[in-house]
Enzyme design. Structure first.
Site, PDB file in Angstrom:
ATOM      1  N   TRP A 198      65.090  20.402 -15.055  1.00  0.00           N
ATOM      2  CA  TRP A 198      64.678  21.735 -15.478  1.00  0.00           C
ATOM      3  C   TRP A 198      63.195  21.670 -15.857  1.00  0.00           C
ATOM      4  O   TRP A 198      62.753  20.708 -16.492  1.00  0.00           O
ATOM      5  CB  TRP A 198      65.515  22.196 -16.682  1.00  0.00           C
ATOM      6  CG  TRP A 198      64.992  23.472 -17.249  1.00  0.00           C
ATOM      7  CD1 TRP A 198      65.138  24.724 -16.716  1.00  0.00           C
ATOM      8  CD2 TRP A 198      64.196  23.621 -18.423  1.00  0.00           C
ATOM      9  NE1 TRP A 198      64.477  25.638 -17.489  1.00  0.00           N
ATOM     10  CE2 TRP A 198      63.885  24.991 -18.549  1.00  0.00           C
ATOM     11  CE3 TRP A 198      63.707  22.729 -19.375  1.00  0.00           C
ATOM     12  CZ2 TRP A 198      63.120  25.498 -19.597  1.00  0.00           C
ATOM     13  CZ3 TRP A 198      62.936  23.232 -20.415  1.00  0.00           C
ATOM     14  CH2 TRP A 198      62.648  24.607 -20.523  1.00  0.00           C
ATOM     15  N   ARG A 442      74.962  26.907 -22.053  1.00  0.00           N
ATOM     16  CA  ARG A 442      74.246  28.096 -22.526  1.00  0.00           C
ATOM     17  C   ARG A 442      75.252  29.148 -23.031  1.00  0.00           C
ATOM     18  O   ARG A 442      75.109  30.329 -22.778  1.00  0.00           O
ATOM     19  CB  ARG A 442      73.369  28.686 -21.431  1.00  0.00           C
ATOM     20  CG  ARG A 442      72.088  29.303 -21.989  1.00  0.00           C
ATOM     21  CD  ARG A 442      71.343  30.114 -20.951  1.00  0.00           C
ATOM     22  NE  ARG A 442      70.027  30.502 -21.421  1.00  0.00           N
ATOM     23  CZ  ARG A 442      69.399  31.611 -21.070  1.00  0.00           C
ATOM     24  NH1 ARG A 442      69.953  32.450 -20.231  1.00  0.00           N
ATOM     25  NH2 ARG A 442      68.215  31.889 -21.546  1.00  0.00           N
ATOM     26  N   LYS A 475      65.756  40.496 -10.093  1.00  0.00           N
ATOM     27  CA  LYS A 475      65.725  39.041 -10.285  1.00  0.00           C
ATOM     28  C   LYS A 475      67.176  38.630 -10.526  1.00  0.00           C
ATOM     29  O   LYS A 475      67.774  39.015 -11.528  1.00  0.00           O
ATOM     30  CB  LYS A 475      64.850  38.712 -11.491  1.00  0.00           C
ATOM     31  CG  LYS A 475      64.793  37.233 -11.859  1.00  0.00           C
ATOM     32  CD  LYS A 475      63.774  37.043 -12.993  1.00  0.00           C
ATOM     33  CE  LYS A 475      63.809  35.655 -13.600  1.00  0.00           C
ATOM     34  NZ  LYS A 475      62.958  35.578 -14.804  1.00  0.00           N
ATOM     35  N   TRP A 476      67.724  37.873  -9.579  1.00  0.00           N
ATOM     36  CA  TRP A 476      69.148  37.468  -9.631  1.00  0.00           C
ATOM     37  C   TRP A 476      69.202  36.035 -10.136  1.00  0.00           C
ATOM     38  O   TRP A 476      68.833  35.104  -9.423  1.00  0.00           O
ATOM     39  CB  TRP A 476      69.751  37.586  -8.221  1.00  0.00           C
ATOM     40  CG  TRP A 476      71.190  37.199  -8.078  1.00  0.00           C
ATOM     41  CD1 TRP A 476      71.759  36.011  -8.396  1.00  0.00           C
ATOM     42  CD2 TRP A 476      72.246  38.011  -7.549  1.00  0.00           C
ATOM     43  NE1 TRP A 476      73.093  36.027  -8.098  1.00  0.00           N
ATOM     44  CE2 TRP A 476      73.429  37.245  -7.569  1.00  0.00           C
ATOM     45  CE3 TRP A 476      72.317  39.308  -7.039  1.00  0.00           C
ATOM     46  CZ2 TRP A 476      74.653  37.719  -7.108  1.00  0.00           C
ATOM     47  CZ3 TRP A 476      73.539  39.787  -6.566  1.00  0.00           C
ATOM     48  CH2 TRP A 476      74.683  38.994  -6.610  1.00  0.00           C
ATOM     49  N   ASP A 477      69.670  35.887 -11.366  1.00  0.00           N
ATOM     50  CA  ASP A 477      69.601  34.579 -12.031  1.00  0.00           C
ATOM     51  C   ASP A 477      70.959  33.884 -12.005  1.00  0.00           C
ATOM     52  O   ASP A 477      72.001  34.504 -11.753  1.00  0.00           O
ATOM     53  CB  ASP A 477      69.141  34.806 -13.479  1.00  0.00           C
ATOM     54  CG  ASP A 477      68.377  33.622 -14.055  1.00  0.00           C
ATOM     55  OD1 ASP A 477      68.508  32.508 -13.515  1.00  0.00           O
ATOM     56  OD2 ASP A 477      67.661  33.812 -15.047  1.00  0.00           O
ATOM     57  N   ASN A 479      72.368  30.714 -14.514  1.00  0.00           N
ATOM     58  CA  ASN A 479      71.835  29.813 -15.531  1.00  0.00           C
ATOM     59  C   ASN A 479      72.722  28.668 -15.973  1.00  0.00           C
ATOM     60  O   ASN A 479      72.497  28.092 -17.032  1.00  0.00           O
ATOM     61  CB  ASN A 479      71.426  30.622 -16.762  1.00  0.00           C
ATOM     62  CG  ASN A 479      70.041  31.196 -16.589  1.00  0.00           C
ATOM     63  OD1 ASN A 479      69.186  30.570 -15.985  1.00  0.00           O
ATOM     64  ND2 ASN A 479      69.816  32.389 -17.087  1.00  0.00           N
ATOM     65  N   CYS A 525      66.836  33.146  -8.544  1.00  0.00           N
ATOM     66  CA  CYS A 525      66.387  32.343  -9.672  1.00  0.00           C
ATOM     67  C   CYS A 525      67.592  31.565 -10.159  1.00  0.00           C
ATOM     68  O   CYS A 525      68.722  32.021 -10.006  1.00  0.00           O
ATOM     69  CB  CYS A 525      65.901  33.302 -10.771  1.00  0.00           C
ATOM     70  SG  CYS A 525      65.481  32.512 -12.332  1.00  0.00           S
ATOM     71  N   ASP A 547      60.917  27.518 -14.484  1.00  0.00           N
ATOM     72  CA  ASP A 547      60.626  28.142 -15.779  1.00  0.00           C
ATOM     73  C   ASP A 547      59.331  27.591 -16.366  1.00  0.00           C
ATOM     74  O   ASP A 547      58.845  28.103 -17.370  1.00  0.00           O
ATOM     75  CB  ASP A 547      61.777  27.885 -16.762  1.00  0.00           C
ATOM     76  CG  ASP A 547      62.913  28.869 -16.550  1.00  0.00           C
ATOM     77  OD1 ASP A 547      62.702  29.893 -15.869  1.00  0.00           O
ATOM     78  OD2 ASP A 547      64.029  28.609 -17.042  1.00  0.00           O
TER      79      ASP A 547
HETATM   80  C1  GLA Z   1      66.416  31.784 -16.859  1.00  0.00           C
HETATM   81  C2  GLA Z   1      65.245  32.227 -16.015  1.00  0.00           C
HETATM   82  C3  GLA Z   1      64.165  32.799 -16.910  1.00  0.00           C
HETATM   83  C4  GLA Z   1      64.724  33.956 -17.698  1.00  0.00           C
HETATM   84  C5  GLA Z   1      65.944  33.511 -18.489  1.00  0.00           C
HETATM   85  C6  GLA Z   1      66.624  34.684 -19.152  1.00  0.00           C
HETATM   86  O1  GLA Z   1      66.089  30.689 -17.644  1.00  0.00           O
HETATM   87  O2  GLA Z   1      64.770  31.174 -15.254  1.00  0.00           O
HETATM   88  O3  GLA Z   1      63.075  33.209 -16.146  1.00  0.00           O
HETATM   89  O4  GLA Z   1      65.062  34.998 -16.823  1.00  0.00           O
HETATM   90  O5  GLA Z   1      66.891  32.866 -17.659  1.00  0.00           O
HETATM   91  O6  GLA Z   1      67.742  34.315 -19.871  1.00  0.00           O
END
Ligand code: GLA
Length: 730
Positions: A198, A442, A475-477, A479, A525, A547
């Site tokens: 990361w 998370r 922005k499709w994340d 995590n 993302c 990030d």
């Molecule tokens: C991830 C993304 C960040 C942001 C956070 C929001 O870490 O990479 O850019 O959008 O989530 O929780």
């Protein structure tokens, strides 16, 4: 003809502009790899199959069939019958025994390329690509194996994929299916891969091959921060401009393996495909299984040529978005500006200030839905939080539009928080093993995308928000990685299908999204850049690279990423300092120059940053307007690497017609009492004369490339400069 078959010699020949790929058939119908390398122009032979040497082919010497299988350069090796190197296909019959042996049956050559069902894949017109489908079969299992090769002559690329068809009447269990294999004699190859974590994704690493297996892989359910679905074999001493390079890149966003195996006979078997760990697939009678695609390129002019082949290929044949050749709006994202602490007024303040600086779009990041004021809840509850977004989403978007900015929004659609209305209503929708407390990451779980009703719920959650206001960007994340692989939807036999079904679910969702909203600018993302792969590029023209927005760390992240991906795909923003990830302070100008080698945008509170930084934004946005087309469409040349020299970094982008070349130089560390530094530039027309913009200095392209260019005048660390060379017409 890019694809030819010589019936007499039983040789398949694939030609790109600069490379040739040869395969040959033995008398028994084994398909062997003969050659991949520099373009051949004359007749070809099959002696590299070594059929005249012991252990001979099985029709001559059946006694040593195992020795044959264990040394023959198999084009697509199968497991269980005596080839002890890594196999590409392991199949278990209904009785539980594993063994498969395929022989050539027939082939077909056609112009164009077929889509791969349910999967992202490259595409091209009948003029641009020619395809060879080789049908092989295991007669005992009645399993057909179709090996597909598509030849993109102009880009020097050959793509490969594999399809299985169960023609028999028993149920088969596929325990491993890789997409490509390359069996070649060793040339002291070194293996080049991308490694990371990361906030430091895709750093280049390289080392000699040792006997045995060396691999990169993911078992995380996504392509991952740590390793990348890319392997290159390079000859010793390979540089940007010289050396042989074989690149293999996987068009897939889940668990993968890329492996090179140096064996007793000094040949190297390189394979790539879906990771076999925690994978199996039940193939019932009459069913088909499509394995994803591998993109191969060969360069004898070093890594630079490989880079430019991949860039052209992805731009011409993988990215579908309308934005591919369009200027991307300069966005400002509120994540590093506010984190979860924002409301309508705060966002409008940022929008107004941003507009006055020349920024064109506001992106509202995490925290606008459910009761999400930190990362501990609400994923899955995609309802606008009107305590924060006072007046509602449409009001906010309309106001932002009135200010003169477009509007974009963040989602993390594949996730579910244990503390969410969705989880309280549907705990069975989370991936978990009943009876075992699932591991949180998370503070969230992953949705079971093998369930059709989950796909519908997720899709409608996203789509209904997009329908409710004038939202032009998403922005499709994603995590967290997958764990506790259990689905209450799938049967016991199908549990090992979950990883792959999950990826198919992601693809199905994104396909629906870009079909209903064809004008949407989608940026993928994953906790930064954990799902930066060609599969996702098929749906989104850009992906958040990391990030980590620190300009110096970005040099290495962007060096590794741009080795295979066009600059236009790399999400890159200017952020505030001290940098939120590493605490480093770099000049605002340097942050702008580094972000220019990507999509270019901002990730800071423009109402709060130092006035001298804010004053530079209008200049930077002008810089983007001036160079965006060159950066997006040009040829990329890596000139120097800070990762290697520990002092400076440099790259150049040349217009296809060499009319202009933009060189970015980053002076990372100063050295005392140093001369000006000579750097050998690339990408120029050697015959032409160029003027260095802003000066009277003129240079021939030949001098800049052969004699070099002198960089000078830096005082202090982390400084940078753009050098724009423009061809002189007289
Ligand atoms: C991830 C993304 C960040 C942001 C956070 C929001 O870490 O990479 O850019 O959008 O989530 O929780």
């Amino acid at each position: 003809m890019a694809v030819q078959y010589n019936e007499d010699k039983k040789i398949f020949r694939l030609d790109t502009k600069k490379s040739t790929y040869l395969m040959g058939l033995t008398p028994e119908g084994y398909l062997g790899h003969i050659y991949y390398g520099d373009r051949l122009y004359k007749a070809t032979e099959n002696y590299m199959l070594r059929m005249e040497e012991p252990p001979y082919t099985p029709s001559v010497n059946k006694r040593e069939k195992s020795s044959f299988l264990d040394s023959f350069p198999m084009e697509y090796p199968t497991g269980g019958i005596g080839d002890y190197r890594e196999s590409c296909l392991n199949v278990r019959n209904e009785a539980g025994q594993m063994g498969c042996e395929i022989h050539y049956v027939s082939h077909e050559i056609y112009n164009g390329k077929k889509a791969l069902k349910g999967l992202p894949a490259s595409f091209g017109t009948e003029e641009e690509v020619q395809t060879l489908d080789i049908l092989c079969e295991d007669e005992i299992l009645r399993l057909q194996v179709v090996l597909s090769y598509s030849v993109f002559e102009k880009e020097n690329v050959i793509t490969r994929s594999v399809k299985l068809i169960n023609k028999g009447d028993q149920k088969l269990k596929i325990e491993k299916i890789y997409s490509a294999c390359l069996d070649m004699d060793n040339e002291n190859f070194e293996m080049l891969t991308l490694h990371g974590s990361w906030a430091r994704e895709r750093h280049i690493q390289q080392g000699p091959l040792r006997y045995g297996k060396q691999m990169v892989s993911s078992t995380k359910g996504e392509s991952s921060h740590q390793e990348h679905p890319f392997v290159a074999l390079v000859t010793p001493g390979t540089t940007q401009q010289q050396g042989k390079v074989y690149g293999m890149h996987f068009v897939y966003s889940g668990n993968f393996i890329g492996q090179a195996e140096l064996n007793q006979f000094d040949s190297v078997r390189t394979v790539m495909g879906i990771n076999k760990e925690e994978f199996s697939w039940i193939l019932k009678a009459g069913e088909e299984f499509q394995a994803p695609e591998v993109v191969m390129t060969y360069s004898h002019e070093g890594l630079g040529e490989m880079t430019r082949s991949y860039h052209d290929f992805y731009r011409n044949h993988m990215i579908r978005s309308k934005y591919l050749h369009k200027k991307r709006p300069i966005l400002i994202n509120n994540w590093e500006a506010t984190y979860f602490d924002f409301n309508t007024d705060k966002l409008l303040d940022i929008a107004r200030e941003a507009k006055s600086c020349g920024i064109e779009m506001l992106v509202m990041d995490d925290g606008w839905f459910g009761v999400r004021n930190s990362d501990n809840c609400s994923l899955g509850d995609w309802k606008v939080n009107t305590d924060k977004i006072i007046g509602g989403l449409k009001y906010l978007v309309d106001e932002v539009n009135k200010i003169g900015l477009e509007f974009g929004i963040w989602f993390e659609p594949e996730m579910i928080s244990p503390n969410s209305d969705l989880y309280r209503a549907h705990p069975e929708w989370a991936i978990q093993i009943p009876g075992r407390e699932a591991t949180q990451s998370r503070q969230q779980y992953v949705l079971d995308l093998s369930r059709p009703e989950v796909l519908d719920y997720v899709y409608e959650s996203v789509a209904s928000i997009l329908r409710s206001a004038n939202i032009v960007y998403v922005k499709w994340d994603m995590n967290r990685q997958l764990s506790d692989l259990g689905s209450t939807y799938l049967g016991a036999e199908e549990q090992q299908e979950l990883f792959h079904r999950y990826v198919l679910g992601v693809y199905a969702l994104q396909e629906r999204l870009v079909t209903e909203f064809p004008d949407l600018l989608l940026e993928n993302c994953s906790g930064g850049g954990a799902r930066f792969d060609p599969g996702m590029l098929y749906y989104s023209p850009q992906i958040w690279c990391s990030d980590d927005t620190d300009a110096i760390e970005r040099l290495m992240i962007q060096e590794g990423t741009s080795m295979i991906y066009p600059l236009s795909t790399m999400g890159a923003h200017v952020s505030d300092c001290p940098n939120h990830t590493v605490g480093r302070v770099t000049p605002f100008e340097t942050r702008g120059h580094v972000a220019l080698a990507g999509t270019f945008g901002y990730e800071l509170d423009v109402t709060k940053i130092p006035e001298e930084d804010r004053k530079m934004i209008p200049e930077q946005t002008k810089m983007y307007h001036k160079y965006h087309e060159l950066v997006r469409e040009g040829d990329y040349y890596r000139i120097a690497s800070y990762r290697e020299n520990h002092l400076y970094d440099c790259w150049a982008i040349a217009a296809k017609d060499k009319r202009e070349v933009l060189v970015t130089y980053v002076h990372v560390f100063s050295t005392p009492n140093a001369h000006s530094r000579r750097i050998f530039l690339q990408g120029f027309d050697p015959e032409a004369v160029y003027v260095l913009e802003g000066t009277e200095e003129k240079y021939t392209g030949e001098m800049l490339m052969k004699c070099g260019f002198l960089v000078k005048g830096f005082w202090g660390d982390f400084k940078s400069k753009l050098y724009h060379f423009v061809k002189v017409t007289e």
